[in-house]
Design a protein around this motif. Sequence first.
Motif, PDB file in Angstrom:
ATOM      1  N   GLU A 172      36.591  37.297  33.730  1.00 27.67           N
ATOM      2  CA  GLU A 172      35.738  37.718  34.844  1.00 27.67           C
ATOM      3  C   GLU A 172      35.685  36.670  35.948  1.00 27.67           C
ATOM      4  N   LYS A 173      35.526  35.404  35.574  1.00 20.75           N
ATOM      5  CA  LYS A 173      35.438  34.352  36.587  1.00 20.75           C
ATOM      6  C   LYS A 173      36.743  34.200  37.346  1.00 20.75           C
ATOM      7  N   LEU A 174      37.867  34.279  36.624  1.00 21.46           N
ATOM      8  CA  LEU A 174      39.173  34.196  37.285  1.00 21.46           C
ATOM      9  C   LEU A 174      39.375  35.354  38.246  1.00 21.46           C
ATOM     10  N   LEU A 175      38.973  36.540  37.814  1.00 21.46           N
ATOM     11  CA  LEU A 175      39.139  37.704  38.689  1.00 21.46           C
ATOM     12  C   LEU A 175      38.279  37.587  39.939  1.00 21.46           C
ATOM     13  N   LYS A 176      37.095  37.027  39.792  1.00 14.96           N
ATOM     14  CA  LYS A 176      36.248  36.844  40.975  1.00 14.96           C
ATOM     15  C   LYS A 176      36.898  35.917  41.986  1.00 14.96           C
ATOM     16  N   ASP A 177      37.659  34.919  41.484  1.00 15.51           N
ATOM     17  CA  ASP A 177      38.353  34.018  42.403  1.00 15.51           C
ATOM     18  C   ASP A 177      39.627  34.628  42.966  1.00 15.51           C
ATOM     19  N   LEU A 178      40.208  35.602  42.265  1.00 17.25           N
ATOM     20  CA  LEU A 178      41.449  36.211  42.740  1.00 17.25           C
ATOM     21  C   LEU A 178      41.204  37.391  43.678  1.00 17.25           C
TER      22      LEU A 178
END
Length: 285
Positions: free
Chosen positions: A140-146
């Motif tokens: 989830e955190k990675l997707l928020k940054d992508l």
Amino acid sequence: MRAVSGTNDKGSIQTDIGQDVIDEAVASVERRMDEGADTAGSETEVEVEVAASESEAAASTPEATPSTEDAAVLRQEVESLRAQLDFSQAKARETLERLKEAHERAKDFQERALRAAADLENYRKRAQKEKEDVQKFGAEKLLKDLLPVMDNMDRALDAASKSTDFDSFQKGVAMTRKSFEDALSRHGVKGFSAKGQPFDPRLHEAIQQVETADVASGHVVYEVARGFHLNDRLVRPAMVVVARAPEVVAPPPAAAAPVGTDSQSSSSEAPQAPADSESSSGGSQ
């Protein structure tokens, strides 16, 4: 002298009566003779019975001593038994208290064991749920940054469809790539370049070999895809093209000399030997 003091239904009582007692009884009888024969008879019988009882008590006194000693022995035995009973009761109370304390401790241990088992079961369930949540929402955190990178890509495509300025489009794509790389680096993903480096099978994956003299043999000539580390762990090796030393080309054979003198023919034949050896060596390579 023996005298009968009286009779009853159960039998007669006989005892030895002293002379003084008899005399006293006779005197008493004479004093009461005037009061009547019946009364005199009864009183005489009472007096005789009283005197007989006193005489019997005096006679039985020496026999009471053994009974007293037996009673003392029995009293001592009773006291000893009572002391043993008190000791046994005290020990029983002490044992009962210890058993009660042991029961309380066992009960406490059982309750603590049940609580520990319940806590362990709750922890297992909570850990299982956290594991499932990590598997479902770990990225989830990675997707928020992508997601911002995707937004920039959409903007770049929209701008390219409305404008023919290629330079602006190229700058926008470069900025989008930079934001994408920054987002990955915040999560521990870092790329590395392999071009010009010695080939390392731990970091590189060779897909081709080329002969070139521009790069030393065994070094990376061209990088097809970059490699990446995730927190110092290799997640993808770099796909590279490795240089190979070019083969040595054999020189062409020398031209044959015109037929002439023997000396010229011999001199022309002499240099051909090394040429043949070179061609043979080149074929082996």
